[in-house]
Write a protein that holds these residues in place. Structure first.
Motif, PDB file in Angstrom:
ATOM      1  N   ILE A 203       0.849  -1.193   0.000  1.00 42.10           N
ATOM      2  CA  ILE A 203       0.000   0.000   0.000  1.00 42.10           C
ATOM      3  C   ILE A 203       0.886   1.245   0.000  1.00 42.10           C
ATOM      4  O   ILE A 203       1.915   1.277   0.670  1.00 42.10           O
ATOM      5  CB  ILE A 203      -0.899   0.027   1.256  1.00 42.10           C
TER       6      ILE A 203
ATOM      7  N   SER B 253      -7.437   1.896  -6.012  1.00 47.90           N
ATOM      8  CA  SER B 253      -7.688   0.800  -5.079  1.00 47.90           C
ATOM      9  C   SER B 253      -8.412  -0.307  -5.822  1.00 47.90           C
ATOM     10  O   SER B 253      -8.962  -0.087  -6.905  1.00 47.90           O
ATOM     11  CB  SER B 253      -8.519   1.291  -3.887  1.00 47.90           C
TER      12      SER B 253
ATOM     13  N   THR C  78      -2.690  -0.581  -4.172  1.00 42.84           N
ATOM     14  CA  THR C  78      -3.520   0.429  -3.517  1.00 42.84           C
ATOM     15  C   THR C  78      -2.688   1.682  -3.271  1.00 42.84           C
ATOM     16  O   THR C  78      -1.632   1.615  -2.637  1.00 42.84           O
ATOM     17  CB  THR C  78      -4.069  -0.101  -2.179  1.00 42.84           C
TER      18      THR C  78
END
Length: 218
Positions: free
Chosen positions: A5, A190, A166
């Motif tokens: 992420i 995302s 993401t």
């Protein structure tokens, strides 16, 4: 394959603060900015004695931390954070200030790309969270676009966001701190159908929702 992420945003947008609800017993923070964390009592949670916090922007030292976290030595760690990627880029650039040739930028791009490319190769039960500053470009027609700020055109061509599934854009809106999960004018993205466009500024919540999404759970 680790879950990867990126949290990007301007200074003061709540990027580091979003880490506040992570469990210190299962989280390791690499503080490349060397600025500390941003909530009350963080020094009791993250320190050398707890083996969950280090301040360094040195590429070799970061790779060594990654190796330890990926090995049996720190199997308790489930979330690894690097705050920020920009500090690594800038410090490497400053160390090469006297170099005048093209290789300087080639080497800078290589070292950052090498670190980011290794994230996905880390163990399956690990989430890697990278924090980065943003840059907003505007053209003569007034169109603007926000993306991860990089050092050198070589890294711009590589597009660091391509290495993250993401990418969350941290924003401060009317006193509220949120993540934008996709946008028309940024590289925020995302997994399809995982999040609303705006979600709470809480990376623990994000990780829990991604795990549910991956396992097709409600």
């Amino acid at each position: 394959m680790a879950r990867v992420i990126c949290i990007m945003g301007e200074s003061g947008a709540g990027k580091t603060t979003s880490l506040r609800n992570l469990d210190p017993k299962t989280t390791f923070i690499i503080d490349a900015d060397r600025k500390g964390l941003s909530w009350r009592g963080w020094k009791k949670q993250y320190n050398n004695a707890n083996r969950n916090y280090v301040q360094t922007s040195n590429v070799a030292a970061i790779e060594k931390c990654m190796e330890r976290i990926d090995s049996q030595d720190l199997q308790n760690i489930k979330v690894m954070v690097i705050d920020t990627l920009n500090a690594i880029m800038i410090d490497d650039e400053m160390a090469r200030m006297k170099e005048k040739n093209f290789d300087k930028w080639q080497d800078l791009a290589t070292c950052i790309w090498r670190i980011v490319s290794k994230f996905h190769l880390m163990r399956d039960d690990l989430t890697v969270v990278c924090i980065a500053h943003t840059q907003t470009d505007r053209d003569d027609a007034g169109f603007y676009f926000t993306h991860i700020k990089t050092s050198g055109k070589k890294l711009d061509k590589i597009v660091l966001e391509s290495k993250f599934t993401t990418v969350l854009l941290a924003k401060a809106l009317d006193g509220n701190y949120v993540f934008e999960t996709y946008a028309n004018h940024s590289t925020a993205k995302s997994p399809m159908g995982c999040f609303e466009k705006e979600i709470p500024n809480d990376i623990k919540f994000v990780i829990e929702e991604l795990i549910k999404y991956e396992n097709d759970e409600e």
